[in-house]
Design an enzyme around this catalytic site. Structure first.
Site, PDB file in Angstrom:
ATOM      1  CB  SER A  86      -0.488  -3.321   2.294  1.00 12.93           C
ATOM      2  OG  SER A  86       0.261  -3.638   1.144  1.00 12.93           O
TER       3      SER A  86
ATOM      4  CE1 TYR B 225       0.607   2.289   0.924  1.00  7.56           C
ATOM      5  CE2 TYR B 225       1.519   0.100   0.601  1.00  7.56           C
ATOM      6  CZ  TYR B 225       0.425   0.937   0.731  1.00  7.56           C
ATOM      7  OH  TYR B 225      -0.844   0.409   0.664  1.00  7.56           O
TER       8      TYR B 225
HETATM    9  N1  LIG Z   1      -5.159   0.523  -3.799  1.00  6.25           N
HETATM   10  C1  LIG Z   1      -4.366  -0.459  -3.436  1.00  6.25           C
HETATM   11  O1  LIG Z   1      -3.803  -1.188  -4.276  1.00  6.25           O
HETATM   12  C2  LIG Z   1      -4.148  -0.739  -1.974  1.00  6.25           C
HETATM   13  C3  LIG Z   1      -3.607  -1.998  -1.608  1.00  6.25           C
HETATM   14  C4  LIG Z   1      -3.393  -2.271  -0.261  1.00  6.25           C
HETATM   15  C5  LIG Z   1      -3.721  -1.322   0.694  1.00  6.25           C
HETATM   16  N2  LIG Z   1      -4.252  -0.112   0.322  1.00  6.25           N
HETATM   17  C6  LIG Z   1      -4.554   0.851   1.371  1.00  6.25           C
HETATM   18  O2  LIG Z   1      -5.918   1.202   1.338  1.00  6.25           O
HETATM   19  C7  LIG Z   1      -6.088   2.498   1.899  1.00  6.25           C
HETATM   20  C8  LIG Z   1      -6.898   3.354   0.938  1.00  6.25           C
HETATM   21  O3  LIG Z   1      -6.215   3.467  -0.289  1.00  6.25           O
HETATM   22  P1  LIG Z   1      -6.982   3.663  -1.673  1.00  6.25           P
HETATM   23  O4  LIG Z   1      -6.212   2.939  -2.707  1.00  6.25           O
HETATM   24  O5  LIG Z   1      -8.422   3.366  -1.459  1.00  6.25           O
HETATM   25  O6  LIG Z   1      -6.717   5.224  -1.913  1.00  6.25           O
HETATM   26  P2  LIG Z   1      -7.690   6.422  -2.372  1.00  6.25           P
HETATM   27  O7  LIG Z   1      -6.771   7.527  -2.732  1.00  6.25           O
HETATM   28  O8  LIG Z   1      -8.680   5.956  -3.375  1.00  6.25           O
HETATM   29  O9  LIG Z   1      -8.465   6.787  -1.022  1.00  6.25           O
HETATM   30  C9  LIG Z   1      -7.757   7.302   0.070  1.00  6.25           C
HETATM   31  C10 LIG Z   1      -8.608   8.317   0.793  1.00  6.25           C
HETATM   32  O10 LIG Z   1      -7.867   8.773   1.939  1.00  6.25           O
HETATM   33  C11 LIG Z   1      -7.985  10.187   2.006  1.00  6.25           C
HETATM   34  N3  LIG Z   1      -6.824  10.739   2.688  1.00  6.25           N
HETATM   35  C12 LIG Z   1      -5.538  10.734   2.254  1.00  6.25           C
HETATM   36  N4  LIG Z   1      -4.760  11.364   3.138  1.00  6.25           N
HETATM   37  C13 LIG Z   1      -5.562  11.783   4.138  1.00  6.25           C
HETATM   38  C14 LIG Z   1      -5.337  12.496   5.340  1.00  6.25           C
HETATM   39  N5  LIG Z   1      -4.114  12.934   5.703  1.00  6.25           N
HETATM   40  N6  LIG Z   1      -6.386  12.727   6.158  1.00  6.25           N
HETATM   41  C15 LIG Z   1      -7.631  12.333   5.820  1.00  6.25           C
HETATM   42  N7  LIG Z   1      -7.907  11.657   4.691  1.00  6.25           N
HETATM   43  C16 LIG Z   1      -6.883  11.396   3.855  1.00  6.25           C
HETATM   44  C17 LIG Z   1      -8.072  10.646   0.569  1.00  6.25           C
HETATM   45  O11 LIG Z   1      -8.650  11.954   0.485  1.00  6.25           O
HETATM   46  C18 LIG Z   1      -8.935   9.554  -0.045  1.00  6.25           C
HETATM   47  O12 LIG Z   1     -10.296   9.886   0.046  1.00  6.25           O
HETATM   48  C19 LIG Z   1      -4.684   3.032   2.154  1.00  6.25           C
HETATM   49  O13 LIG Z   1      -4.348   2.807   3.506  1.00  6.25           O
HETATM   50  C20 LIG Z   1      -3.826   2.161   1.257  1.00  6.25           C
HETATM   51  O14 LIG Z   1      -2.522   2.069   1.753  1.00  6.25           O
HETATM   52  C21 LIG Z   1      -4.476   0.198  -1.001  1.00  6.25           C
END
Ligand SMILES: NC(=O)c1ccc[n+]([C@@H]2O[C@H](COP(=O)([O-])OP(=O)(O)OC[C@H]3O[C@@H](n4cnc5c(N)ncnc54)[C@H](O)[C@@H]3O)[C@@H](O)[C@H]2O)c1
Length: 260
Positions: free
Chosen positions: A137, A149
């Site tokens: 991130s 985070y």
């Molecule tokens: N959305 C943003 O702005 C953003 C920015 C930078 C990084 N990220 C990172 O991207 C990654 C995905 O985030 P997202 O925004 O797509 O979220 P999201 O909630 O859309 O998807 C996350 C997925 O992870 C699964 N998950 C959560 N905890 C879990 C566990 N303990 N075991 C198995 N599966 C699990 C959830 O069921 C979900 O399907 C994360 O690592 C997040 O930190 C997101």
């Protein structure tokens, strides 16, 4: 070639699953969201791709070890690994944060990525081939008021660099992507609840793009591909110029630019 994506049922992980499937990889979704994961699998299968759902909690180290064995035997050699499962956090201070929520976030974001990389990386290394792309991130590079985070994403940067060295001579490349705010279901929910401001997000980059999951998936795919054969140990920002723009705009001498 088999690709494993944790968190592949939603958001960035789902976009990676769809991108890798479109490239002809057999994909395995490892996620707690079984129903949504099954929907993605059904969708991809109907479109003629090979996709499979495995229920798991990435914070469960022994489950990740046994799943790695199961997937290798059922789907064949895993050559691409994307530990994308993660949870977001709302703003807060270190002193006021809920310590239990902090620990759970670390269990998922950091320990989950670590367990996943260890479980699958060992076999990849043994075969002398593979690519791992962590999801960092902008928090991997700079502090935000996200007390659990932000440090967890910094730790993922360091883990990625260490594994790039440990696995490198054994033929496995290890990189990461560092997205800025990305319009996933997790972020959309926070925008709707008022925890994030879409107008601030829109103005935060150097270019007029609100990052979408597919932008991140494109970068992930590039890092997994042979086009990135000489790239390892890199955390690639997918931030629409957020880091450069944020520093530029904070210059104390003034910014000679009215619409930045
Ligand atoms: N959305 C943003 O702005 C953003 C920015 C930078 C990084 N990220 C990172 O991207 C990654 C995905 O985030 P997202 O925004 O797509 O979220 P999201 O909630 O859309 O998807 C996350 C997925 O992870 C699964 N998950 C959560 N905890 C879990 C566990 N303990 N075991 C198995 N599966 C699990 C959830 O069921 C979900 O399907 C994360 O690592 C997040 O930190 C997101």
């Amino acid at each position: 070639m088999t690709a494993v994506v944790t968190g592949g049922a939603s958001g960035i992980g789902e976009a990676c699953v769809r991108r890798l499937a479109a490239e002809g990889h057999s994909v395995a979704i490892l996620d707690m969201g079984v129903e949504r994961g099954n929907d993605v699998v059904r969708d991809l299968t109907e479109a003629g791709h090979s996709a499979h759902m495995f229920a798991c909690d990435v914070s469960d180290c022994s489950k990740m070890e046994s799943l790695a064995e199961q997937i290798e035997s059922e789907l064949g050699p895993v050559e691409i690994l994307i530990p994308a499962a993660g949870i977001l956090e709302n703003s807060g201070s270190v002193l006021d944060m809920d310590v239990e929520a902090h620990d759970r976030l670390w269990q998922v974001n950091y320990h989950g990525s670590l367990h996943t990389a260890r479980a699958f990386g060992r076999t990849m290394m043994g075969r002398g081939r593979g690519s791992i792309v962590f999801i960092g991130s902008t928090n991997s590079f700079a502090p935000f008021p996200l007390p659990a985070y932000s440090p967890s994403k910094f730790a993922i940067l360091r883990l990625m660099q260490m594994l790039a060295i440990e696995f490198g001579r054994k033929g496995v490349r290890v990189n990461g992507v560092a997205p800025t705010y990305t319009l996933t279901p997790a972020l959309k929910a926070r925008i709707e609840s008022g925890e994030r401001d879409l107008e601030v997000i829109k103005k935060s980059g150097a270019i007029d793009i609100v990052v979408e999951p597919r932008h991140v998936a494109d970068a992930v795919h590039f890092l997994c591909s042979d086009q990135a054969a000489a790239i390892t140990g890199v955390m690639l920002p997918v931030d629409a110029g957020w880091m450069a723009a944020t520093l530029y705009r904070s210059y104390a001498g003034g910014v000679p630019w009215s619409d930045t």
